[in-house]
Design an enzyme around this catalytic site. Structure first.
Site, PDB file in Angstrom:
ATOM      1  N   SER A 110     -36.742  49.208  35.917  1.00  0.00           N
ATOM      2  CA  SER A 110     -37.767  48.677  35.779  1.00  0.00           C
ATOM      3  C   SER A 110     -39.226  48.709  37.033  1.00  0.00           C
ATOM      4  O   SER A 110     -38.394  49.346  37.503  1.00  0.00           O
ATOM      5  CB  SER A 110     -37.840  47.292  35.422  1.00  0.00           C
ATOM      6  OG  SER A 110     -38.712  46.416  35.565  1.00  0.00           O
ATOM      7  N   TYR A 145     -35.312  39.089  40.329  1.00  0.00           N
ATOM      8  CA  TYR A 145     -35.182  40.250  39.398  1.00  0.00           C
ATOM      9  C   TYR A 145     -35.900  41.612  40.606  1.00  0.00           C
ATOM     10  O   TYR A 145     -35.258  42.864  39.607  1.00  0.00           O
ATOM     11  CB  TYR A 145     -36.550  39.950  38.099  1.00  0.00           C
ATOM     12  CG  TYR A 145     -36.218  41.271  37.143  1.00  0.00           C
ATOM     13  CD1 TYR A 145     -35.517  40.904  36.216  1.00  0.00           C
ATOM     14  CD2 TYR A 145     -36.954  42.324  37.052  1.00  0.00           C
ATOM     15  CE1 TYR A 145     -35.350  41.874  34.965  1.00  0.00           C
ATOM     16  CE2 TYR A 145     -37.322  42.891  36.053  1.00  0.00           C
ATOM     17  CZ  TYR A 145     -36.080  43.251  35.045  1.00  0.00           C
ATOM     18  OH  TYR A 145     -36.131  43.635  33.956  1.00  0.00           O
TER      19      TYR A 145
END
Length: 234
Positions: free
Chosen positions: A139, A152
């Protein structure tokens, strides 16, 4: 360009979203595909859409290394080999660091980072034997930190570093490793249901096409880390 027809691929977290988009693109290009996840009902629905032929459905939790070993055994038993591995399984939970639950931290690290390690460790022998390709779906959060994203961010920063180090470990065996770092994607991530409002985002099919292009690329070329963003911001 490389011919990928009749290659065999394993995609984790492929019942919906990016993983399903990748599976769909590979099937259309003649690749035999195994998809895994934890949601049996969603996997069966994906199987119906992809078709029965040359698609294998596996229930596997990437947090459990033995699950991934068993998945590889089933893939090789059905298709005879494994050439392509897409570590896509991932979860996201967001909160300020002082409010982040231990369970949520552990779930993200165990799934997004340790899970990718389990998948590669379980498949490495097949990849080396078949001069294969390992691709992790990271990501832009693996390069850009943000408030409420500590867990995250940690998992995706780690995944980017893990994949790049694995690339150095495996390239002399003619195994390629790439990490793809998408920005906003119209996917089912974190319980989201894609709608017309997501048309400006990267589509799962776009990531699927990107992976097809990578697999077909001249074998002398390795885009080892790819950042990809929507063209516009809505």
């Amino acid at each position: 360009m490389q011919n990928i027809e009749n290659k065999t691929a394993y995609i984790t977290g492929a019942a919906k979203g990016i993983g399903f988009g990748i599976a769909e693109a590979l099937v259309k290009n003649g690749v035999k595909v195994a998809i895994s996840g934890r949601d049996k009902q969603a996997l069966e629905k994906a199987h119906q859409i992809l078709g029965e032929q040359n698609v294998l459905v596996l229930e596997s939790d990437v947090r459990n290394f033995d699950n991934e070993v068993k998945a590889v055994q089933q893939i090789v038993s059905k298709f005879g080999k494994l050439d392509i591995v897409i570590a896509n399984a991932g979860v996201g939970k967001f909160a300020p660091i002082d409010e982040m639950a231990l369970e949520d931290w552990n779930t993200m690290i165990d799934t997004n980072l340790t899970g990718a390690f389990h998948t590669l460790k379980a498949t490495a022998a097949q990849l080396k034997e078949n001069k294969g390709y390992y691709i992790s779906i990271a990501s832009l959060a693996g390069a850009n930190f943000f408030a409420k994203g500590a867990a995250y961010n940690a998992s995706k920063f780690g995944l980017v570093g893990f994949t790049q180090a694995a690339m150095l470990d495996l390239r002399d065996y003619d195994v390629k490793c790439t990490t793809i770092m998408p920005g906003s994607v119209a996917s089912n991530f974190n319980g989201h249901t894609p709608s017309e409002d997501d048309k400006w985002k990267i589509q799962p099919s776009d990531i699927g096409q990107m992976i097809v292009d990578l697999l077909k690329m001249n074998p002398n070329v390795l885009p080892s880390k790819i950042e990809v963003r929507p063209t516009k911001t809505k």
